[in-house]
Design an enzyme around this catalytic site. Structure first.
Site, PDB file in Angstrom:
ATOM      1  N   LYS A  27       0.782  -1.288   0.086  1.00 35.48           N
ATOM      2  CA  LYS A  27       0.291   0.062  -0.051  1.00 35.48           C
ATOM      3  C   LYS A  27       0.985   1.199   0.037  1.00 35.48           C
ATOM      4  O   LYS A  27       0.715   2.104  -0.842  1.00 35.48           O
ATOM      5  CB  LYS A  27      -0.974   0.069   1.251  1.00 35.48           C
ATOM      6  CG  LYS A  27      -1.949   0.860   1.271  1.00 35.48           C
ATOM      7  CD  LYS A  27      -2.828   1.135   2.500  1.00 35.48           C
ATOM      8  CE  LYS A  27      -3.779   0.158   2.857  1.00 35.48           C
ATOM      9  NZ  LYS A  27      -5.204   0.466   2.435  1.00 35.48           N
ATOM     10  N   ARG A  97      -3.593   2.763   8.437  1.00 35.81           N
ATOM     11  CA  ARG A  97      -3.876   1.399   7.914  1.00 35.81           C
ATOM     12  C   ARG A  97      -2.475   0.541   8.031  1.00 35.81           C
ATOM     13  O   ARG A  97      -1.432   1.105   7.803  1.00 35.81           O
ATOM     14  CB  ARG A  97      -4.206   1.521   6.826  1.00 35.81           C
ATOM     15  CG  ARG A  97      -5.597   2.388   6.516  1.00 35.81           C
ATOM     16  CD  ARG A  97      -5.686   2.540   4.983  1.00 35.81           C
ATOM     17  NE  ARG A  97      -6.928   3.670   4.856  1.00 35.81           N
ATOM     18  CZ  ARG A  97      -8.284   3.519   4.607  1.00 35.81           C
ATOM     19  NH1 ARG A  97      -8.679   2.346   4.488  1.00 35.81           N
ATOM     20  NH2 ARG A  97      -9.019   4.524   4.321  1.00 35.81           N
ATOM     21  N   GLY A 106      -8.250  -7.888   5.031  1.00 33.79           N
ATOM     22  CA  GLY A 106      -8.922  -7.961   6.379  1.00 33.79           C
ATOM     23  C   GLY A 106      -8.312  -8.614   7.204  1.00 33.79           C
ATOM     24  O   GLY A 106      -8.703  -8.836   8.335  1.00 33.79           O
ATOM     25  N   MET A 108      -5.212  -7.290   8.903  1.00 32.58           N
ATOM     26  CA  MET A 108      -4.858  -6.691  10.010  1.00 32.58           C
ATOM     27  C   MET A 108      -5.706  -5.488  10.173  1.00 32.58           C
ATOM     28  O   MET A 108      -6.766  -5.224   9.590  1.00 32.58           O
ATOM     29  CB  MET A 108      -3.255  -6.205   9.584  1.00 32.58           C
ATOM     30  CG  MET A 108      -2.582  -7.561   9.645  1.00 32.58           C
ATOM     31  SD  MET A 108      -0.981  -7.316   9.278  1.00 32.58           S
ATOM     32  CE  MET A 108      -0.935  -6.756   7.699  1.00 32.58           C
ATOM     33  N   ARG A 353      -3.547  -1.420  -6.547  1.00 30.55           N
ATOM     34  CA  ARG A 353      -2.538  -2.520  -6.241  1.00 30.55           C
ATOM     35  C   ARG A 353      -2.982  -3.595  -7.409  1.00 30.55           C
ATOM     36  O   ARG A 353      -4.244  -3.356  -8.059  1.00 30.55           O
ATOM     37  CB  ARG A 353      -2.718  -3.326  -5.020  1.00 30.55           C
ATOM     38  CG  ARG A 353      -4.042  -3.897  -4.600  1.00 30.55           C
ATOM     39  CD  ARG A 353      -4.205  -4.553  -3.457  1.00 30.55           C
ATOM     40  NE  ARG A 353      -5.657  -4.861  -3.035  1.00 30.55           N
ATOM     41  CZ  ARG A 353      -5.932  -4.965  -1.798  1.00 30.55           C
ATOM     42  NH1 ARG A 353      -5.540  -4.773  -0.776  1.00 30.55           N
ATOM     43  NH2 ARG A 353      -7.351  -5.326  -1.723  1.00 30.55           N
ATOM     44  N   HIS A 469     -15.497  -9.869   2.018  1.00 28.20           N
ATOM     45  CA  HIS A 469     -14.512 -10.779   2.541  1.00 28.20           C
ATOM     46  C   HIS A 469     -14.310 -12.047   1.949  1.00 28.20           C
ATOM     47  O   HIS A 469     -13.774 -12.633   1.609  1.00 28.20           O
ATOM     48  CB  HIS A 469     -14.728 -10.754   4.111  1.00 28.20           C
ATOM     49  CG  HIS A 469     -13.416 -11.662   4.640  1.00 28.20           C
ATOM     50  ND1 HIS A 469     -13.920 -12.895   5.016  1.00 28.20           N
ATOM     51  CD2 HIS A 469     -12.406 -11.419   5.250  1.00 28.20           C
ATOM     52  CE1 HIS A 469     -12.723 -13.456   5.621  1.00 28.20           C
ATOM     53  NE2 HIS A 469     -11.618 -12.724   5.548  1.00 28.20           N
ATOM     54  N   SER A 778      16.093 -41.057 -11.421  1.00 23.57           N
ATOM     55  CA  SER A 778      14.672 -40.252 -11.250  1.00 23.57           C
ATOM     56  C   SER A 778      14.810 -39.874  -9.764  1.00 23.57           C
ATOM     57  O   SER A 778      15.025 -40.819  -9.028  1.00 23.57           O
ATOM     58  CB  SER A 778      13.299 -41.019 -11.769  1.00 23.57           C
ATOM     59  OG  SER A 778      12.303 -40.329 -11.394  1.00 23.57           O
ATOM     60  N   CYS A 845      10.316 -37.559  -9.850  1.00 26.47           N
ATOM     61  CA  CYS A 845       9.344 -37.999  -9.498  1.00 26.47           C
ATOM     62  C   CYS A 845       8.643 -37.948  -8.268  1.00 26.47           C
ATOM     63  O   CYS A 845       7.344 -38.410  -8.179  1.00 26.47           O
ATOM     64  CB  CYS A 845       9.099 -39.402 -10.204  1.00 26.47           C
ATOM     65  SG  CYS A 845      10.276 -40.493  -9.091  1.00 26.47           S
ATOM     66  N   TYR A 865      13.618 -33.705 -17.135  1.00 25.98           N
ATOM     67  CA  TYR A 865      12.040 -33.629 -17.162  1.00 25.98           C
ATOM     68  C   TYR A 865      11.642 -33.599 -15.596  1.00 25.98           C
ATOM     69  O   TYR A 865      12.595 -33.831 -14.639  1.00 25.98           O
ATOM     70  CB  TYR A 865      11.640 -34.810 -17.912  1.00 25.98           C
ATOM     71  CG  TYR A 865      11.896 -36.033 -17.478  1.00 25.98           C
ATOM     72  CD1 TYR A 865      10.980 -36.406 -16.272  1.00 25.98           C
ATOM     73  CD2 TYR A 865      12.947 -36.772 -17.603  1.00 25.98           C
ATOM     74  CE1 TYR A 865      10.938 -37.816 -15.697  1.00 25.98           C
ATOM     75  CE2 TYR A 865      12.965 -37.930 -17.034  1.00 25.98           C
ATOM     76  CZ  TYR A 865      12.035 -38.463 -16.111  1.00 25.98           C
ATOM     77  OH  TYR A 865      12.358 -39.760 -15.405  1.00 25.98           O
TER      78      TYR A 865
HETATM   79  C1  PEP Z   1       9.594 -40.722  -3.928  1.00 28.31           C
HETATM   80  O1  PEP Z   1       9.964 -41.485  -2.947  1.00 28.31           O
HETATM   81  O2  PEP Z   1       9.944 -39.536  -4.123  1.00 28.31           O
HETATM   82  C2  PEP Z   1       8.823 -41.405  -5.022  1.00 28.31           C
HETATM   83  C3  PEP Z   1       8.556 -40.806  -6.092  1.00 28.31           C
HETATM   84  O3  PEP Z   1       8.446 -42.732  -4.621  1.00 28.31           O
HETATM   85  P1  PEP Z   1       7.220 -43.306  -3.556  1.00 28.31           P
HETATM   86  O4  PEP Z   1       6.372 -41.767  -3.273  1.00 28.31           O
HETATM   87  O5  PEP Z   1       6.398 -44.043  -4.391  1.00 28.31           O
HETATM   88  O6  PEP Z   1       7.894 -43.504  -2.478  1.00 28.31           O
END
Ligand code: PEP
Ligand code: MG
Length: 889
Positions: A27, A97, A106, A108, A353, A469, A778, A845, A865
């Site tokens: 602000k 303010r 809302g 503070m 803002r 709100h 991975s 993963c 990836y």
């Molecule tokens: C992990 O451990 O990050 C994973 C992808 O395998 P899981 O969650 O199946 O143990």
């Protein structure tokens, strides 16, 4: 270092610190910015966030420097306005303010009309020529100050106000005359004296410091803490305080107050959008106490509303406002959310803002603004919060489904939700913790309801406009919300509600459509979203700038289809154990686990082989030649163990063995710490026949599906939870052997890769050696987080929240990667893996593969990836593009 910055009047606004939100808050920075481009901003000053942090650290103490700087800054306001603070003849009044780095609607505190006392009220009456206005301002001030600064119950004053009206037979506040209000002020002062044993502070300087302290303290209020936790806002930012000359929207019918957006915050359409109230103070609009009027004629007509729009009622001030809107959009190159006041015909800007918006609006605005040439394609990509896409990925009502409409309100936050009615926030949280889906129904919401709003699937309020709100907070949270449904009346004592003619009770199921404002009885079926229109356009742009691939974690053909529809470029993790939970298979799996010997296991595996082969074939067909990483069995076996007597009995029947024998075997297999127990590749090492069966299923399916024509299948076989090169060496040899056998049997072969997960600290450190056996890594950051932090994934929920509250971890490390710690292990593994095998394929993963901040880290360390659950795929695509753009600088 300056503790205070002045703005408005003839103050200079060129210091970069003053326009830095981390110093002066959102602000304060924007007020300085607006004043700097010549917009009408009431003069004032901002106390820095640094002073708030110091004050809170030093046990609620103001520094001498701050006291001196505030005194000087007050002189600046006095000079600019031509009035003096505390002057009985012609007093300067100020607003106080909060204003943190990011807006916390809302959360503070605010105090208006500060500087009134028994003497100055007379001066205000005389100079304004309106005693009623003066006494009404004093009354409001006492009420607000007592609530915010003195900590008295707001209800006490409301009650006195109601009694005053009843005594006179009035219905509305506006009927109260000057004398009534003067008497009410007397009443209010005695409430303060009775409750506190002290009289209401008459010294205006004391009032000012009281309000400043209250704003600082409100940073650490419970509701602010909850908000911060939900929005991942660090606790050590502090809030700035803005003290500004009051301008009055309640000085009669040529005065007004309002809030506005330069574009529609719900749909993103390029048309002014807002609400205003004649003869009112700012808080009246936001608090939803009076129902506001439309800003533009077009909107009013579209809504069929009677009360005039500002465009019609105050054309001159409206024209000025429209000019300011355009200036602000061009200056900030973004949609602005504005608060303004008109005092006797003159427009004043109180705030601007970048406006909060629905995901749909964010997308439309980003795409439109790029089209208008206001921003570039790259900026458009960076404008959309990837997590906000989540909102668009949620179901909408099936247009063909029958519906029983109970009533209607404002379409305050889009999306559809069904659930059981709950009438207060605590109940919402309680029931949600029992895995129930609930809709929170309130007259209106306040910041105290925030935990219940979070727990609910949707929110319905009887009162309040699109900027109430409930509406603002629900949009921010991505919860569908219908606000201002005036047909709703709630009976809290009996836990019932009426919507129009219909009686409902807490626990009954209703459906909300936050995109149309409709409320329906029962559960209405929904349909899945599609990536069309602006969504498709923006994600399409994102793909041009993204370096990393985006895959999905999926194990059913249906998940694979969803993920592909969302643009997944392959499977990064297929958890084969998830295929074992099927009712038809679980007994074969249990037989395998509980078998006494290899022969018993092999017999059970024989039953599983065709099932697994069928699953893999279906997945390969669905993924049509895209890379598929299939992980061999990983989980702790206790997840599959029978627990109930009936399950043991079924299994004993199935296998023709004694139930007691099975129970004994289960007891033998019991582990104290299954997460660190007999799981992952340890299963493959001890029971190679399990991995052998799975490898066989993979290769048989791959050869078969490749034989059907289409793209050849190239499976990636992944060994989990490896700590040593030797484990991988043994298991890779097993996979290769099995592949060769299958290829020979079938007279055909496929290309394939073998690789491993890096999910143990030892594996990360030994990645150089492990890479000799792995074509890909991975990162399993779920287990890597668990093992690096020594925090059990299964038990973390009990204590991690308090770690985050206390700032030990900024965010839950299972949600957003602990970059400092776990991130180092990833970096080490990347570096050492690549040193051994420069073309090693690297992905992630763990859950972090769908978290934008973690994705930015993956970009930085150069992963190939990320892999995310199907609904997170679009989020990951956008986040990966943003990360690539930011890395480019
Ligand atoms: C992990 O451990 O990050 C994973 C992808 O395998 P899981 O969650 O199946 O143990
Ligand atoms: Mg794991």
């Amino acid at each position: 270092m300056k503790t205070v910055y002045t703005f408005g009047g003839d103050a200079p606004h060129d210091e970069s610190r003053q326009k830095d939100k981390t110093v002066t808050g959102g602000k304060g920075a924007n007020l300085a910015e607006m004043a700097g481009i010549g917009l009408p901003v009431p003069p004032g000053f901002t106390i820095t966030t640094e002073e708030c942090v110091r004050y809170l650290q030093e046990g609620a103490d103001f520094s001498d420097q701050l006291r001196a700087d505030v005194a000087n800054a007050l002189t600046h306001i006095e000079g600019a306005v031509g009035k003096r603070f505390g002057d009985a003849a012609d007093p300067l009044l100020v607003s106080v303010r909060s204003g943190a780095r990011v807006s916390m609607p809302g959360m503070m505190d605010t105090v208006l009309n500060l500087g009134l006392n028994d003497a100055t009220v007379q001066g205000l009456a005389a100079t304004s020529g309106d005693p009623r206005f003066a006494w009404d301002s004093y009354r409001r001030f006492i009420q607000m100050y007592s609530d915010v600064v003195l900590g008295l119950d707001h209800g006490l004053f409301e009650e006195a106000l109601e009694i005053a009206k009843e005594d006179k037979g009035y219905f509305t506040d506006t009927e109260l005359e000057s004398e009534d209000l003067e008497a009410l002020v007397g009443e209010y002062k005695s409430i303060v004296a009775n409750e506190l044993g002290n009289s209401f502070p008459q010294d205006v300087t004391e009032q000012l410091w009281g309000a400043i302290a209250a704003v600082f303290d409100s940073w650490d209020s419970e509701r602010a803490k909850v908000y911060r936790r939900l929005n991942a806002i660090p606790g050590d930012w502090g809030t700035a305080v803005n003290v500004q000359a009051m301008v009055f929207g309640n000085m009669g019918n040529s005065s007004a107050t309002g809030v506005a957006f330069t574009r529609d915050p719900s749909t993103g359409e390029r048309s002014y959008y807002g609400e205003w109230l004649v003869n009112a103070q700012g808080e009246d609009v936001v608090a939803g106490i009076r129902t506001p009027q439309y800003l533009t004629k077009a909107r009013r007509e579209a809504a069929g509303a009677e009360l005039p729009s500002m465009e019609e009622a105050m054309p001159k001030a409206y024209g000025e406002l429209a000019r300011v809107f355009d200036l602000l959009e061009a200056h900030y190159r973004d949609m602005q959310d504005i608060e303004f006041t008109v005092q006797q015909g003159k427009l004043w800007m109180l705030q601007t803002r970048s406006g909060k918006r629905t995901a749909k609006a964010a997308l439309k605005m980003a795409v439109d603004m790029a089209g208008e040439g206001l921003i570039s394609e790259e900026e458009a990509i960076l404008r959309v919060d990837p997590m906000a896409l989540d909102q668009l990925l949620h179901p909408t009502l099936d247009p063909d489904a029958p519906r029983d409409v109970l009533g209607e309100g404002l379409p305050a936050s889009p999306g559809a939700a069904s659930g059981k009615i709950v009438l207060d926030a605590d109940t919402a949280e309680l029931w949600a913790n029992r895995e129930e889906e609930v809709i929170l129904v309130r007259v209106e919401t306040s910041p105290e309801d925030i935990h219940g709003m979070h727990a609910a699937k949707g929110i319905l309020t009887a009162r309040g406009g699109m900027t109430s709100h409930a509406a603002v907070v629900a949009r921010g949270m991505g919860r569908p919300c219908v606000s201002g449904a005036s047909a709703v009346s709630i009976n809290l004592a009996e836990r019932t509600l009426r919507i129009g003619q219909r009686e409902l009770k807490e626990g009954d199921v209703i459906t909300l459509d936050g995109s149309t404002g409709k409320v329906m009885a029962g559960r209405v079926p929904t349909i899945e979203p599609e990536l069309a229109g602006d969504f498709g356009t923006l994600i399409g742009w994102a793909d041009k700038y993204r370096r990393m691939g985006v895959r999905t974690n999926a194990e059913t053909p249906e998940d694979c289809r969803t993920a592909r529809q969302f643009g997944a470029e392959g499977i990064g993790l297929c958890r084969t154990e998830h295929m074992f939970f099927d009712a038809g298979r679980i007994s074969a799996v249990r037989a395998m686990i509980l078998a006494d010997d290899e022969a018993g296991r092999r017999a059970a595996l024989e039953r599983l082989l065709p099932e697994q082969r069928g699953d893999f074939a279906e997945i390969f067909r669905t993924m049509a030649g895209l890379p598929c990483t299939i992980r061999l069995l990983d989980p702790p076996l206790h997840e599959f163990m029978p627990t109930r007597d009936a399950e043991f009995a079924d299994l004993a029947d199935d296998l023709g063995v004694d139930i007691e024998h099975l129970k004994r075997r289960a007891a033998e297999l019991h582990e104290f710490n299954p997460m660190l127990g007999h799981r992952g590749c340890r299963l493959g090492i001890t029971f190679p026949e399990i991995y052998e069966m799975q490898a066989r299923a993979i290769f048989e399916a791959a050869v078969a599906v490749t034989g059907e024509g289409g793209e050849p299948v190239v499976p990636e076989v992944m060994i989990p939870l490896v700590a040593t090169k030797k484990e991988l060496e043994i298991l890779r040899a097993l996979v290769v052997r099995t592949a060769n056998t299958v290829f020979e049997e079938m007279g055909a072969s496929v290309d394939y890769l073998t690789g491993t997960m890096i999910e143990l600290p030892r594996a990360a450190l030994m990645a150089g050696e492990i890479a000799e056996e792995a074509r890909f890594f991975s990162f399993g950051t779920n287990d890597l987080t668990q093992t690096a932090l020594g925090v059990s994934r299964d038990d973390a929920g009990r204590f991690l929240g308090s770690y985050v509250d206390q700032g030990i971890y900024e965010r839950d490390p299972f949600v957003s990667l602990d970059i400092d710690g776990v991130g180092q292990l990833v970096e080490i593994a990347v570096e050492r893996g690549r040193a051994t095998r420069p073309d090693i394929k690297l992905g992630i993963c763990g859950e972090h593969g769908g978290d934008p901040e973690s994705i930015a880290f993956c970009e930085k360390v150069g992963l190939d990836y990320v892999s995310a659950s199907p609904y997170r795929v679009p989020i990951a695509r956008l986040a990966a593009a943003q990360a690539a753009l930011k890395a480019k600088g």
